[in-house]
Design an enzyme around this catalytic site. Structure first.
Site, mmCIF file in Angstrom:
data_model
loop_
_atom_site.group_PDB
_atom_site.id
_atom_site.type_symbol
_atom_site.label_atom_id
_atom_site.label_comp_id
_atom_site.label_asym_id
_atom_site.label_seq_id
_atom_site.Cartn_x
_atom_site.Cartn_y
_atom_site.Cartn_z
ATOM 1 N N SER A 71 -1.288 -1.682 4.092
ATOM 2 C CA SER A 71 -1.221 -3.039 3.535
ATOM 3 C C SER A 71 -0.745 -2.972 2.088
ATOM 4 O O SER A 71 -1.006 -1.990 1.386
ATOM 5 C CB SER A 71 -2.601 -3.700 3.568
ATOM 6 O OG SER A 71 -3.455 -3.139 2.589
ATOM 7 N N ASP A 72 -0.063 -4.005 1.659
ATOM 8 C CA ASP A 72 0.148 -4.161 0.223
ATOM 9 C C ASP A 72 -1.233 -4.393 -0.396
ATOM 10 O O ASP A 72 -2.203 -4.682 0.312
ATOM 11 C CB ASP A 72 1.116 -5.317 -0.071
ATOM 12 C CG ASP A 72 1.779 -5.157 -1.441
ATOM 13 O OD1 ASP A 72 1.228 -4.444 -2.309
ATOM 14 O OD2 ASP A 72 2.848 -5.759 -1.653
#
Ligand SMILES: *[C@@H]1O[C@H](CO)[C@@H](O)[C@H](O)[C@H]1NC(C)=O
Ligand SMILES: *[C@@H]1O[C@H](CO)[C@@H](O)[C@H](O)[C@H]1NC(C)=O
Ligand SMILES: *[C@@H]1O[C@H](CO)[C@@H](O)[C@H](O)[C@H]1NC(C)=O
Ligand SMILES: *[C@@H]1O[C@H](CO)[C@@H](O)[C@H](O)[C@H]1NC(C)=O
Ligand SMILES: *[C@@H]1O[C@H](CO)[C@@H](O)[C@H](O)[C@H]1NC(C)=O
Ligand SMILES: *[C@@H]1O[C@H](CO)[C@@H](O)[C@H](O)[C@H]1NC(C)=O
Ligand SMILES: *[C@@H]1O[C@H](CO)[C@@H](O)[C@H](O)[C@H]1NC(C)=O
Ligand SMILES: *[C@@H]1O[C@H](CO)[C@@H](O)[C@H](O)[C@H]1NC(C)=O
Ligand SMILES: *[C@@H]1O[C@H](CO)[C@@H](O)[C@H](O)[C@H]1NC(C)=O
Ligand SMILES: *[C@@H]1O[C@H](CO)[C@@H](O)[C@H](O)[C@H]1NC(C)=O
Ligand SMILES: *[C@@H]1O[C@H](CO)[C@@H](O)[C@H](O)[C@H]1NC(C)=O
Length: 867
Positions: A290-291
């Protein structure tokens, strides 16, 4: 923190809505109004397809098979923001002596570290159109990350691709053209990974602007949910997904999911994008990360294909995690099948083995949160005082190739013959704040969040600290001093009296101007990441006007993150030359001096179009809320028509077109030759996968997962343990157990049908069959050696296709009077369109024409393909 509440509540609704849909045949969006992302489950498990992956897969399976449930959870979950040395770290496996994996920005060098190099940005190196430079830059960046003990370099970037030139982070990526971007990212990924570091291709996908990228408060307006990039299936495949396919094919070990929503489903839990498109159709073997805080749901994101959460906490330093203990709990309460966690852990470890980190790696020897030698290992908790920075110099001789790369990426836009300069000009005058030093030092503004002094990178997380920054003024001055000449400068853009006085005397005036942008968490001069306009900063136009009013031999050098409008000055007779120098990194001044004084004959070509008005580029970015507090709806109505494709479609003449760039010599094109290469027919992938492997057994007794009594707890750190044998209590989640129903198929580990357009890395392997081989002769008609980037475009025919679309290119170094052969292959993919009905690539019956030339608008050679 208000927004967090808003958004946790919003999440389960999304997951439930998905439950009513048809999971086996996704219904691709064709109508962008109320865009909807269809569910697709189960999440495809890794199968070791693709060169190098089967061995890595076998090693990863062997490793993961010996792990406990808690250890597997540790591999997938970050320890929390500023919990360890890197911008992200997952938990470790002390039992096996396996260290915490380190994730570090950035796409142009090691961020938050000393004794590292600052390479040209992605959008600048793209202008070299040089596969060798793409690879070499990747390799050297990878080597520097490896030397600092980084496991995953958080780059390169092809999302944003640069739908609109105002997009704040476009410069981190390469080009709004998917083929140039695709070739650049593939070479970069290979380079990084050959150096022994996992590349993280990002941001997946349609992360095309900074405003509203995440849910959060907006000025006085209050909460606004994340923007939804609404895209149709054909545009997705033919434009935005294209370079990601190249990255997957090149073996990228990880991919970062983005902040935004795609067709109204949050990217990191978008099952259609992650399960169907990325792991299904593109056959991606590595892991999805994930960012930072782009994860917005626990089990929902796990089912939707997320493999690693970064930095691990729900919100920076909340101490809570969607995974960690919740992941352990979701396996124990039977919601998450063990095979999905096994798959996530296997993908992470496979990437680790794929790039050879088991054979060669050093422990992390720097700390992102302090440059001090001694400090806290756990910066947020302020505990474990120790040596945190060993100040390892990892730069090797990279400065030399950085200079070459920057010079090769310099684009000559106009030259009335004044260039190259001799250095013997009687009085050289240099103008502009952009020529000189930032008064705070090259790293004086946090994450480069200001526009002071010469611009050599944009701002945000995609930066690295400069080891030094050679300014244009320094380099030009040392040039002139060598030849015994005279040089004066004015670096205050508004000192009009002095500017005019000097310009009047000058034999040659060199004016440096710029335009900056960056990531949305920093606002510079009112630009919240995205640019507010395409004009110059610091009153650059007025500066140019002042100089040209008094100097008829003015050279303009532009340092910018992307296109800038030049129409107010480019055709002034007093402007003898214009150069676009991008954002070139630490060797900026040396590189521009190499070009100005003719040591390097410029051969770069624009990786974008320079128009005369921002509106020419298609839909604007969204700068204010358009949907109340709900997600702004960003409909990508222009389809595949961005950059030169929209200029061509609307018949707008750009000032400088995509692919354009001059040289100190001239080239001519002749002898186009097209050879048909025999290839078999295109066969859709068929059959089914194997069943999901399950690696090892685990106890279902919550008592076995409690906090170990002897653990030294680090404040707000994310661990995999439970603090109660009551799972609901341990989860501490008011929504615990509230899911009415999960979408169909989420837990199904049985063999699954293969996706017709899939079957290999980057899609169906036959898409990459070569169908034609093209050659042409490029002749250097001038008196000096030079580089020419020969470009091959295709017209696919059909009523709604780009006039031309880039398909291949080659940068050739050619001696005066000599010819060189340009060779380019055309693959099946190059000739295909995405067919939304059959969900596959097809070569339509429309006539296919190829064009070869020196830019997207200068295409002297053409041929029709005999299919
Ligand atoms: C999915 O949709 C197709 C086409 O509408 C339909 O034929 C099929 O029965 C549906 N499958 C499921 C599992 O609902
Ligand atoms: C697109 O969907 C909207 C809302 O569902 C509908 O009102 C509109 O008519 C549709 N447009 C087309 C071209 O189908
Ligand atoms: C999980 O990782 C943390 C942080 O590295 C470590 O302290 C802990 O011992 C690990 N737990 C297990 C079960 O390996
Ligand atoms: C579990 O996840 C929920 C959100 O889904 C969060 O509120 C809760 O704090 C998490 N629990 C732990 C122990 O981190
Ligand atoms: C330097 O940067 C600061 C912060 O962006 C800005 O306010 C100031 O005007 C700049 N100074 C110059 C001379 O550009
Ligand atoms: C465009 O933005 C720059 C940077 O904020 C600013 O200096 C300039 O004045 C703006 N141009 C116009 C025409 O408003
Ligand atoms: C220089 O620029 C200033 C501000 O735009 C303007 O007032 C002045 O007249 C200019 N001088 C010349 C010689 O162009
Ligand atoms: C500039 O003006 C001077 C004086 O009129 C002339 O000698 C020179 O050739 C001009 N240079 C250019 C590049 O036009
Ligand atoms: C902590 O306790 C566990 C279980 O008793 C044991 O296996 C482990 O070695 C201990 N760790 C330390 C650091 O003492
Ligand atoms: C332990 O559980 C309680 C009750 O669910 C919760 O309030 C507390 O925050 C948890 N502590 C940790 C360290 O997770
Ligand atoms: C299982 O655990 C997860 C993680 O805490 C939670 O989100 C989910 O609601 C739980 N499901 C059930 C059925 O208890």
């Amino acid at each position: 923190m208000l927004w967090l509440v808003f958004f946790l509540a919003a999440h389960p609704v999304e997951a439930q809505a998905a439950a009513y849909s048809n999971q086996t045949s996704p219904n691709p969006v064709v109508n962008l109004t109320d865009a909807y992302s269809p569910p697709f489950y189960p999440s495809p498990w890794m199968d070791g397809t693709g060169p190098g992956w089967s061995e890595a897969y076998a090693k990863a399976q062997a490793f993961v098979s010996q792990l406990t449930l808690l250890e597997k959870v540790n591999l997938t979950t970050g320890v929390g923001w500023e919990g360890e040395a890197c911008v992200g770290n997952v938990g470790s496996i002390p039992r096996l002596g396996f260290p915490s994996l380190c994730m570090q920005d950035s796409p142009l060098g090691v961020r938050f570290a000393d004794y590292v190099s600052a390479f040209p940005a992605g959008g600048t190196i793209a202008a070299s159109w040089d596969r060798g430079e793409f690879y070499r830059r990747g390799y050297q960046m990878g080597a520097e990350h490896a030397g600092k003990g980084v496991d995953v370099q958080l780059g390169p970037v092809v999302g944003p691709i640069g739908r609109n030139p105002k997009g704040g982070r476009n410069w981190e990526g390469f080009s709004p053209d998917p083929v140039l971007s695709g070739i650049a990212i593939a070479e970069t990924v290979r380079g990084i990974q050959d150096a022994g570091v996992i590349a993280c291709t990002k941001h997946f996908i349609l992360n095309e602007q900074e405003h509203f990228r995440s849910p959060g408060p907006f000025e006085d307006f209050g909460e606004v949910d994340a923007i939804s990039s609404n895209v149709d299936d054909k545009t997705l495949h033919e434009l935005y997904l294209w370079p990601f396919a190249d990255a997957v094919r090149a073996g990228t070990g990880s991919i970062m999911c983005s902040y935004n929503k795609i067709n109204n489903s949050q990217a990191c839990q978008n099952s259609y994008m992650q399960n169907y498109i990325l792991k299904g159709e593109l056959g991606f073997q590595g892991f999805i990360m994930s960012d930072w805080d782009a994860q917005h749901g626990g089990v929902a994101s796990t089912f939707a294909g997320l493999d690693m959460t970064m930095p691990g906490d729900t919100d920076f330093d909340s101490g809570d995690s969607f995974w960690g203990p919740n992941m352990t709990i979701s396996v124990l309460n039977g919601t998450l099948p063990e095979w999905r966690l096994d798959d996530a852990a296997t993908r992470i470890m496979a990437a680790y083995y794929y790039v050879g980190r088991d054979k060669k790696s050093v422990p992390t020897n720097f700390n992102s949160w302090s440059k001090d030698t001694y400090g806290y290992q756990h910066a947020f908790a302020q505990t474990e005082y120790t040596i945190i920075n060993q100040h390892v110099d990892v730069r090797a001789e990279h400065y030399a190739s950085i200079r070459v790369a920057a010079a090769k990426s310099t684009v000559l836009l106009k030259n009335n013959g004044v260039l190259p300069l001799t250095g013997k000009e009687k009085l050289t005058a240099v103008f502009g704040d952009d020529a000189g030093e930032n008064q705070y030092g090259p790293n004086g503004c946090t994450d480069r969040g200001c526009d002071n002094g010469t611009l050599a990178m944009g701002w945000g997380s995609g930066t690295a600290d400069f080891p030094y920054l050679i300014t244009p003024l320094e380099a030009i001055k040392s040039e002139i001093v060598k030849t015994g000449g005279n040089i004066q400068s004015v670096t205050d853009n508004w000192a009009y009296t002095q500017i005019t006085a000097l310009a009047k005397q000058a034999s040659v005036s060199i004016v440096f101007v710029n335009a900056d942008s960056g990531e949305g968490y920093i606002t510079v001069d009112g630009n919240a990441g995205d640019r507010n306009n395409l004009t110059l900063w610091q009153d650059g136009e007025a500066l140019i006007k002042n100089v040209t009013a008094s100097s008829n031999n003015t050279i303009v050098v532009i340092h910018s993150v992307g296109p800038v409008l030049v129409n107010s000055f480019y055709d002034s007779p007093n402007i003898s030359a214009i150069i676009w120098a991008g954002i070139p990194g630490q060797e900026s001044g040396n590189a521009i001096a190499d070009v100005l004084y003719g040591r390097v004959n410029p051969g770069g070509k624009l990786p974008f179009t320079i128009g005369s008005d921002a509106s020419e580029y298609g839909p604007d970015l969204i700068y204010t809320p358009t949907n109340g507090h709900a997600s702004p709806q960003d409909d990508f109505v222009e389809g595949v028509f961005i950059d030169y494709r929209i200029f061509d479609k609307k018949n707008i003449t750009p000032i400088y077109e995509f692919g354009f760039g001059l040289s100190y010599t001239t080239f001519s094109y002749s002898n186009l030759n097209v050879v048909k290469v025999p290839a078999g027919p295109y066969t859709p992938a068929s059959g089914t996968t194997k069943a999901a492997p399950r690696l090892g057994n685990f106890s279902t007794n919550p008592a076995d997962y409690q906090w170990p009594a002897n653990l030294t707890y680090v404040n707000k750190y994310i661990y995999p343990y439970l603090n109660s044998t009551d799972l609901k209590e341990a989860s501490n989640d008011p929504e615990y157990g509230n899911e009415v129903t999960w979408p169909k198929g989420v837990t199904d580990g049985s063999p699954q049908p293969r996706i017709a357009a899939g079957g290999g890395l980057g899609g169906n392997p036959q898409l990459y069959d070569i169908l034609f081989s093209v050659t042409a002769t490029i002749t250097n008609d001038g008196k000096v050696p030079g580089d020419e980037v020969a470009q091959l475009y295709i017209s696919l025919g059909g009523p709604d296709e780009p006039v031309v679309a880039l398909r291949n290119f080659e940068r050739l170094s050619i001696q005066p009077g000599q010819g060189a052969t340009f060779t380019a292959d055309i693959t099946r993919r190059d000739l295909s369109n995405w067919d939304t009905v059959t969900q596959n690539w097809v070569i339509t019956n429309h006539t296919k024409t190829i064009h070869v030339g020196s830019s997207s608008r200068v295409l002297p050679l053409s041929a029709t393909l005999d299919l």
